[in-house]
Design an enzyme around this catalytic site. Structure first.
Site, short mmCIF file in Angstrom:
data_model
loop_
_atom_site.label_atom_id
_atom_site.label_comp_id
_atom_site.label_asym_id
_atom_site.label_seq_id
_atom_site.Cartn_x
_atom_site.Cartn_y
_atom_site.Cartn_z
N SER A 6 63.24 60.43 44.54
CA SER A 6 61.87 59.94 44.43
C SER A 6 61.33 59.91 42.99
O SER A 6 61.84 59.17 42.17
CB SER A 6 60.97 60.76 45.32
N HIS A 7 60.33 60.74 42.72
CA HIS A 7 59.66 60.70 41.41
C HIS A 7 60.38 61.54 40.36
O HIS A 7 59.92 61.62 39.23
CB HIS A 7 58.22 61.20 41.57
N ASP A 32 56.45 54.84 42.17
CA ASP A 32 57.47 55.83 41.78
C ASP A 32 58.88 55.31 42.00
O ASP A 32 59.09 54.16 42.41
CB ASP A 32 57.24 57.17 42.48
N ASP A 79 61.28 55.67 44.23
CA ASP A 79 61.73 55.11 45.51
C ASP A 79 60.68 54.23 46.18
O ASP A 79 60.86 53.79 47.32
CB ASP A 79 62.19 56.22 46.46
N ASP A 83 57.53 54.75 47.26
CA ASP A 83 56.55 55.16 48.28
C ASP A 83 55.23 55.65 47.68
O ASP A 83 54.24 55.79 48.40
CB ASP A 83 57.15 56.19 49.26
N ARG A 84 55.18 55.90 46.36
CA ARG A 84 53.92 56.34 45.76
C ARG A 84 53.22 55.20 45.03
O ARG A 84 53.88 54.27 44.55
CB ARG A 84 54.18 57.44 44.72
N LYS A 110 55.23 56.88 53.35
CA LYS A 110 54.15 56.33 52.55
C LYS A 110 54.66 55.07 51.87
O LYS A 110 55.88 54.87 51.76
CB LYS A 110 53.62 57.36 51.55
C1 VG1 Z 1 55.50 66.41 46.42
C2 VG1 Z 1 54.08 66.07 46.79
C3 VG1 Z 1 53.98 65.75 48.26
C4 VG1 Z 1 54.96 64.61 48.60
C5 VG1 Z 1 56.36 64.98 48.15
C6 VG1 Z 1 57.34 63.85 48.34
O1 VG1 Z 1 55.92 67.56 47.12
O2 VG1 Z 1 53.21 67.14 46.46
O3 VG1 Z 1 52.64 65.40 48.58
O4 VG1 Z 1 54.95 64.36 49.97
O5 VG1 Z 1 56.35 65.31 46.78
O6 VG1 Z 1 56.94 62.73 47.65
P1 VG1 Z 1 55.98 69.00 46.42
O7 VG1 Z 1 56.57 69.92 47.46
O8 VG1 Z 1 56.76 68.86 45.17
O9 VG1 Z 1 54.55 69.34 46.10
V1 VG1 Z 1 58.14 61.65 47.07
O10 VG1 Z 1 57.36 60.35 46.46
O11 VG1 Z 1 59.15 62.69 46.44
O12 VG1 Z 1 59.03 61.13 48.49
CO CO Z 2 58.67 58.80 46.29
#
Ligand code: VG1
Ligand code: CO
Length: 568
Positions: free
Chosen positions: A121-122, A294, A296, A298-299, A395
């Site tokens: 993801s990010h 981001d 992948d 979804d953000r 998302k």
């Molecule tokens: C973070 C965010 C959470 C989100 C998750 C996955 O998790 O706070 O709100 O759902 O990333 O997002 P954490 O445990 O690091 O706070 V993504 O865009 O990685 O699929």
């Molecule tokens: Co993501």
């Protein structure tokens, strides 16, 4: 003669425990011999259970470094385990929302049993960055805790995996590839175009001609310009097709649309720190809306003209309040909304005004799945730049952008006008988040233990900073009972809630790959009649609460950090 199945002896690797959203580790950890194979075998066994023989899965990811190798492993291990078919995005490429849609759509009239997403993801990518693998279920959403727990259990005991080593599949070319696997049966890989199905879905949800007229200037007599940053992540191809080919936007206003295995060396997280260039470019005032996505896809981060920042908690509330602008919802019964616990409560006020239910879930999209499947919620979101609806079970960054464009096309106002009017109607839930990334894990754990131990004694106590005093009403470790299946999630974040509703929340991130990340969330409510404060900058309004938060958790003492890595 078919392709042989090789039963390969292996040993467990420590730490293959999925976090908030899948297993995320540094690339070299995934590159160890058998590491990926072990985890894929565990996903197939625990994720599919008795459905494994003959199952169909969708496979794809954000194109980061190691995606091709991992896709290859998944194909070979799936074939050997008796799955009947994989639907693979061309080059192993699919955004997370696109993959969720492909699961839900079914394939050639048959149910799809789930999917495997290759993304961190990010988190940054490249040979020294992060890689990740996530399992999604038949509803298209991230596996719930009981499934990820059993995946983990298997990884702790695994002693062999099955693999069709000699199977070769050129998934760079769209087409059907068929194989006979010795003693197992027939196996098909359908390599599909990564973009088409998702674009069709968006066309069904939104009124594309209306958004096109907005951009062309036919609705207001003035062209509406967007500036969009895909950060070299997965949204590039989707955004180019939808915005330029379908909606007529200027291709020059689309930035970093080519997906790169290392995201061009950047950190593909759409926030004010990592998407700084976009914010700066918006300050020139040439564009009416800016958005970043981001790795992948979804953000999303939404900005107005001159870089006006839309806080994600507000973005969720504004979309919910204007839900009737979106054609998809006009023909459906909307029963409620949801937000994760650290997300500010702006959407709660919209739900109340509309007479709808609102749910407060733990952090992570997987907790919205049951609520959507049961028809209880239509729209949900997280403060971490996540917004989405029940059109899929992830998302969806591009959806959020299109939702905003549709609302702008209906209301013919600026982003800033829409948000300010929202505050004037409902009051403002001011929010900020401080992230302390990559701190020493031992220090971070001590901070949380130290703080949690004091919580009971905080109740009823006054805390002051800069001449403002807050009295604690509730202090606890958040726990959630799923109203659909009764499952309980404990230890989801330390909360200090004051009598005026202001909150401090402390959590350890569950998406990091090394060290620890501490997240501190602060929010407070400004009533709509407090006009002298309603429009002040968030950091000014929240200053006393931030000072109290940093003091009660002894942030500097435990982390050696004077300042956070990212402020939202
Ligand atoms: C973070 C965010 C959470 C989100 C998750 C996955 O998790 O706070 O709100 O759902 O990333 O997002 P954490 O445990 O690091 O706070 V993504 O865009 O990685 O699929
Ligand atoms: Co993501």
């Amino acid at each position: 003669m078919g392709i042989a199945v090789v039963e390969t002896p292996t040993k467990p690797f420590a730490g293959q425990k999925p976090g908030t959203s899948g297993l995320r580790k540094r690339v070299p950890e995934f590159q160890q011999l058998n590491y990926t194979e072990n985890f894929v075998q565990a996903i197939l066994d625990a994720g599919l259970g008795s459905k494994k023989k003959g199952a169909q899965l969708v496979v794809g990811g954000d194109g980061r470094f190691l995606s091709m190798e991992a896709t290859n492993v998944i194909i070979k291990v799936s074939a050997a385990n008796g799955l009947s078919r994989l639907i693979v995005g061309q080059n192993g490429f699919l955004s997370t929302p696109a993959l969720s849609n492909l699961i839900r759509k079914g394939h050639e009239g048959r149910v799809v049993d789930g999917g495997i997403i290759l993304t961190a993801s990010h988190n940054p990518g490249g040979p020294k960055g992060d890689f990740g693998i996530k399992f999604n279920c038949e509803n298209g959403g991230p596996a719930p805790d009981h499934v990820t727990d059993s995946i983990y259990q298997i990884t702790t005991k695994i002693d062999k995996y099955l693999i069709a080593k000699d199977l070769e599949c050129d998934f760079t070319q769209v087409g059907r590839y068929e194989y006979d696997i010795d003693g197992v049966g027939h196996f098909t890989v359908d390599v599909i175009d990564s973009v088409t199905a998702y674009v069709d879905l968006m066309k069904d949800i939104f009124d594309f001609p209306k958004i096109k007229s907005l951009l062309a200037g036919e609705l207001t007599g003035r062209k509406f310009r967007v500036l969009l940053d895909s950060m070299h992540g997965a949204t590039g191809p989707y955004i180019s097709t939808i915005l330029v080919d379908c909606l007529g936007a200027d291709a020059n206003d689309l930035l970093r649309t080519v997906p790169k295995p290392d995201f061009g060396g950047g950190h593909p997280d759409p926030n004010l720190t990592y998407a700084k260039t976009l914010v700066e470019r918006l300050h020139t005032g040439e564009h009416d809306l800016g958005a970043a996505f981001d790795g992948d896809g979804d953000r999303n981060m939404i900005l107005g003209k001159n870089g006006f920042f839309v806080c994600p908690s507000d973005s969720l509330a504004v979309i919910a309040d204007n839900i009737d602008c979106i054609p998809y919802f006009r023909t459906r019964k909307v029963n409620g909304f949801a937000r994760s616990m650290p997300t500010a409560g702006a959407v709660d006020l919209v739900a109340k005004a509309k007479g709808l239910q609102v749910y407060e879930t733990p952090t992570g999209w997987k907790y919205f799945g049951n609520l959507m499947d049961a028809g209880r919620i239509a729209i949900c979101g997280e403060e971490s730049f996540g917004t989405g609806s029940d059109h899929i079970r992830e998302k969806d960054g591009v959806w959020a952008l299109l939702a905003w464009l549709q609302i702008l096309a209906e209301r013919k106002e600026t982003v800033e006008e829409i948000v300010s009017k929202h505050w004037q109607k409902y009051g403002r839930n001011v929010f900020t988040r401080y992230d302390y990334e990559n701190v020493d894990a031992a220090g971070a754990n001590l901070l949380m233990t130290f703080l949690e131990a004091q919580l009971p004694a905080f109740v009823g106590r006054d805390f002051s900073a800069n001449g403002v005093t807050y009295k604690v009403a509730v202090a606890d470790n958040f726990q959630y009972t799923d109203p659909v299946d009764g499952s309980v999630a404990t230890k989801q974040g330390l909360r200090i809630v004051f009598e005026d509703g202001s909150r401090l929340v402390f959590r350890l991130s569950g998406t990091g790959s090394a060290g620890a990340t501490i997240r501190l969330y602060v929010d407070s409510y400004i009533p709509s009649n407090d006009s002298s404060r309603l429009l002040l900058p968030a950091h000014e309004l929240l200053k006393p609460l931030v000072l109290i938060a940093l003091d009660v958790c002894k942030m500097e003492q435990f982390t050696n950090r004077k300042a956070p890595t990212v402020i939202t």
